[in-house]
Scaffold this motif. Structure first.
Motif, PDB file in Angstrom:
ATOM      1  N   GLY A 176       6.064  -3.887 -63.867  1.00 37.70           N
ATOM      2  CA  GLY A 176       6.749  -3.699 -62.589  1.00 37.70           C
ATOM      3  C   GLY A 176       6.064  -4.437 -61.461  1.00 37.70           C
ATOM      4  N   TYR A 177       4.742  -4.338 -61.423  1.00 35.44           N
ATOM      5  CA  TYR A 177       3.974  -5.051 -60.408  1.00 35.44           C
ATOM      6  C   TYR A 177       4.165  -6.562 -60.546  1.00 35.44           C
ATOM      7  CZ  TYR A 177      -0.010  -7.283 -58.195  1.00 35.44           C
ATOM      8  OH  TYR A 177      -0.792  -8.119 -57.463  1.00 35.44           O
ATOM      9  N   ASP A 221     -10.543  -6.841 -67.417  1.00 37.19           N
ATOM     10  CA  ASP A 221     -11.841  -7.013 -68.061  1.00 37.19           C
ATOM     11  C   ASP A 221     -11.887  -8.183 -69.041  1.00 37.19           C
ATOM     12  OD1 ASP A 221     -12.683  -4.864 -66.620  1.00 37.19           O
ATOM     13  OD2 ASP A 221     -12.550  -3.432 -68.277  1.00 37.19           O
ATOM     14  N   SER A 222     -10.775  -8.881 -69.204  1.00 41.90           N
ATOM     15  CA  SER A 222     -10.757 -10.014 -70.124  1.00 41.90           C
ATOM     16  C   SER A 222     -10.241 -11.252 -69.404  1.00 41.90           C
ATOM     17  CB  SER A 222      -9.888  -9.703 -71.344  1.00 41.90           C
ATOM     18  OG  SER A 222      -8.610  -9.319 -70.931  1.00 41.90           O
ATOM     19  N   GLN A 230      -4.368  -4.727 -76.973  1.00 44.46           N
ATOM     20  CA  GLN A 230      -4.692  -3.956 -75.771  1.00 44.46           C
ATOM     21  C   GLN A 230      -4.289  -4.707 -74.510  1.00 44.46           C
ATOM     22  OE1 GLN A 230      -5.676  -0.780 -75.631  1.00 44.46           O
ATOM     23  NE2 GLN A 230      -5.418  -0.822 -77.847  1.00 44.46           N
ATOM     24  N   ILE A 231      -4.508  -6.006 -74.487  1.00 45.39           N
ATOM     25  CA  ILE A 231      -4.106  -6.809 -73.336  1.00 45.39           C
ATOM     26  C   ILE A 231      -2.592  -6.781 -73.184  1.00 45.39           C
ATOM     27  CG2 ILE A 231      -4.047  -9.138 -72.373  1.00 45.39           C
ATOM     28  CD1 ILE A 231      -6.772  -9.611 -73.723  1.00 45.39           C
ATOM     29  N   THR A 264      -4.623 -10.614 -60.313  1.00 46.29           N
ATOM     30  CA  THR A 264      -4.665  -9.496 -59.373  1.00 46.29           C
ATOM     31  C   THR A 264      -4.348  -8.155 -60.030  1.00 46.29           C
ATOM     32  OG1 THR A 264      -2.347  -9.791 -58.740  1.00 46.29           O
ATOM     33  CG2 THR A 264      -4.004 -11.019 -57.480  1.00 46.29           C
ATOM     34  N   VAL A 265      -4.063  -8.154 -61.326  1.00 53.61           N
ATOM     35  CA  VAL A 265      -3.763  -6.898 -62.029  1.00 53.61           C
ATOM     36  C   VAL A 265      -5.030  -6.072 -62.124  1.00 53.61           C
ATOM     37  CG1 VAL A 265      -3.061  -5.920 -64.255  1.00 53.61           C
ATOM     38  CG2 VAL A 265      -1.840  -7.877 -63.322  1.00 53.61           C
ATOM     39  N   LYS A 266      -4.912  -4.788 -61.823  1.00 57.49           N
ATOM     40  CA  LYS A 266      -6.084  -3.915 -61.795  1.00 57.49           C
ATOM     41  C   LYS A 266      -6.273  -3.124 -63.088  1.00 57.49           C
ATOM     42  CE  LYS A 266      -6.623  -3.385 -56.887  1.00 57.49           C
ATOM     43  NZ  LYS A 266      -5.684  -4.075 -56.131  1.00 57.49           N
ATOM     44  N   ASP A 267      -5.341  -3.211 -64.002  1.00 58.19           N
ATOM     45  CA  ASP A 267      -5.471  -2.514 -65.284  1.00 58.19           C
ATOM     46  C   ASP A 267      -6.707  -3.038 -66.015  1.00 58.19           C
ATOM     47  OD1 ASP A 267      -5.197  -1.755 -68.050  1.00 58.19           O
ATOM     48  OD2 ASP A 267      -3.077  -1.335 -67.649  1.00 58.19           O
TER      49      ASP A 267
END
Length: 132
Positions: free
Chosen positions: A74-75, A31-32, A64-65, A23-26
């Motif tokens: 935090g999320y 994208d991976s 990068q990940i 659910t992470v939007k970063d």
């Protein structure tokens, strides 16, 4: 804390983190294909080291990940706090797990050895025939 309880906590943190990472939007994470391979929570539940792997990731992509996961820390902590009923929500640290790449390297070496062993008897037979 008993080892059994700590193992259960590690498994639950790993399960919840696997859900949370999806659910992470970063974009560095979204994208991976990120897979949580292991969670190691300290005995006092203050710290958790999360091991992850990514399909087809090279060293730079893994960095990068990792940065993306730290920016979403935090999320992810709040997600764990919501899902698990722990007295203390652990602080998260992330580490890339290259066990899959290591396994692929070992398999590649084993296949190479197998091929050389298969070709060696054929070469020996050819040498014996020429010597006769």
């Amino acid at each position: 804390m008993s080892k059994y309880r700590r193992t259960r906590i590690n498994d639950e943190v790993m399960r919840v983190m696997a859900e949370a990472v999806r659910t992470v939007k970063d974009p560095r994470v979204a994208d991976s294909i990120v897979t949580i391979t292991k969670a190691d929570v300290s005995g006092d539940l203050k710290f958790a080291k999360i091991y992850f792997s990514s399909f087809g990731a090279d060293h730079e992509t893994a960095k990068q990940i990792t940065k993306g996961l730290y920016s979403a820390q935090g999320y992810l902590r709040s997600y764990i706090a919501r899902e698990l009923n722990l007295r203390i929500t652990p602080e998260l640290s992330f580490e890339y797990d290259n066990a899959m790449e290591h396994g692929q390297d070992i398999m590649r070496l084993l296949k190479k050895i197998e091929q050389t062993e298969k070709s060696s008897p054929a070469e020996e037979e050819a040498e014996e025939e020429t010597n006769e």
